[in-house]
Design an enzyme around this catalytic site. Structure first.
Site, PDB file in Angstrom:
ATOM      1  N   TYR A  72      -1.189  -1.046  -6.225  1.00 45.17           N
ATOM      2  CA  TYR A  72      -2.028  -2.203  -5.914  1.00 45.17           C
ATOM      3  C   TYR A  72      -1.333  -3.090  -4.882  1.00 45.17           C
ATOM      4  CZ  TYR A  72      -4.376  -6.697  -6.405  1.00 45.17           C
ATOM      5  OH  TYR A  72      -5.024  -7.875  -6.131  1.00 45.17           O
ATOM      6  N   SER A  82      -3.373 -10.277  -1.065  1.00 43.13           N
ATOM      7  CA  SER A  82      -2.855 -10.863  -2.304  1.00 43.13           C
ATOM      8  C   SER A  82      -1.469 -11.423  -2.031  1.00 43.13           C
ATOM      9  CB  SER A  82      -2.756  -9.783  -3.392  1.00 43.13           C
ATOM     10  OG  SER A  82      -2.052 -10.255  -4.526  1.00 43.13           O
TER      11      SER A  82
END
Length: 247
Positions: free
Chosen positions: A150, A137
């Protein structure tokens, strides 16, 4: 990666980015097997021409058994795209507001791909040309504070991708890291984020980049470069503040 003529396994590919890419890979002549937990969704996807398998990537036995079944049914399997992931907010002021969420996130986002790769790696090395696609990400480079674990899990995937790419350099296995920006998928609060890239636009860009950069180590759409190269450009603090709504 050649984007045609593959047999591709996408655990966690029953929605969002995984499903959008699955449709595009199928349209280009690939055999695509999707894995997920919801049997009713798997039934619908099977009717659309996908192979399907029930798999829970947080359960080691499920990963082992489901992957073995996919390989038995598709002995030419040559691509794994590990899509499963969760993005949950955390409050780190006291353990009861973050510890369980953090453990779930690490199990899903980091141990899940590791277990999937372990289950597929011997099969992939038997193929003349094969690919592992990891999914990190832009938040691996510049984190969103309220989803700290995360972001940490995606930073770990970035590092893992680099390490296993080097280890597997003497094999037929290519390791590609897909680095999404914020994409309107429903993961977290992305659907309401005005900066979110439309899902179809992102998926189209990814396929175009894979087609034009078959030897790429990372797949970076233009929108993710703001985060990916923030430290290199010297504007990390500015980007961090922007992402986290700080002024």
């Amino acid at each position: 990666m050649n984007i045609t003529g593959n047999t591709i396994f996408i655990p966690g590919g029953t929605s969002g980015i995984g499903l959008a890419l699955a449709h595009r890979f199928k349209d280009r002549g690939n055999t695509v097997v999707l894995g997920g937990r919801r049997t009713e969704v798997l039934d619908q996807l099977r009717e659309q021409g996908f192979g399907t398998i029930r798999i829970d990537t947080t359960d080691p036995r499920s990963v082992t058994d489901a992957t073995a079944q996919v390989i038995a049914q598709h002995p030419d399997l040559n691509c794994l795209i590990a899509m499963a992931g969760v993005m949950l907010p955390e409050d780190w002021h006291q353990p009861e507001t973050f510890l369980e969420t953090a453990e779930t996130t690490v199990t899903t986002n980091l141990l899940g791909p590791i277990r999937l790769i372990a289950a597929c790696i011997e099969q992939l090395q038997t193929q003349q040309s094969s690919t592992i696609v990891t999914v990190s990400s832009g938040l691996a480079s510049v984190p969103l504070a309220r989803t700290a674990t995360y972001c940490a899990s995606k930073a770990a995937i970035h590092s893992l991708s680099q390490g296993i790419r080097q280890q597997l350099a003497d094999t037929s296995v290519q390791v590609i890291e897909l680095v999404p920006p914020v994409v309107a998928t429903g993961l977290g609060d992305t659907a309401a984020n005005p900066r979110a890239l439309p899902l179809d636009d992102f998926a189209d860009n990814v396929i175009d980049l894979l087609a034009t950069q078959p030897d790429a180590h990372e797949i970076l759409v233009e929108q993710v470069k703001l985060q990916r190269y923030a430290e290199h450009r010297g504007d990390y603090e500015k980007v961090f503040n922007m992402i986290n709504g700080l002024h």
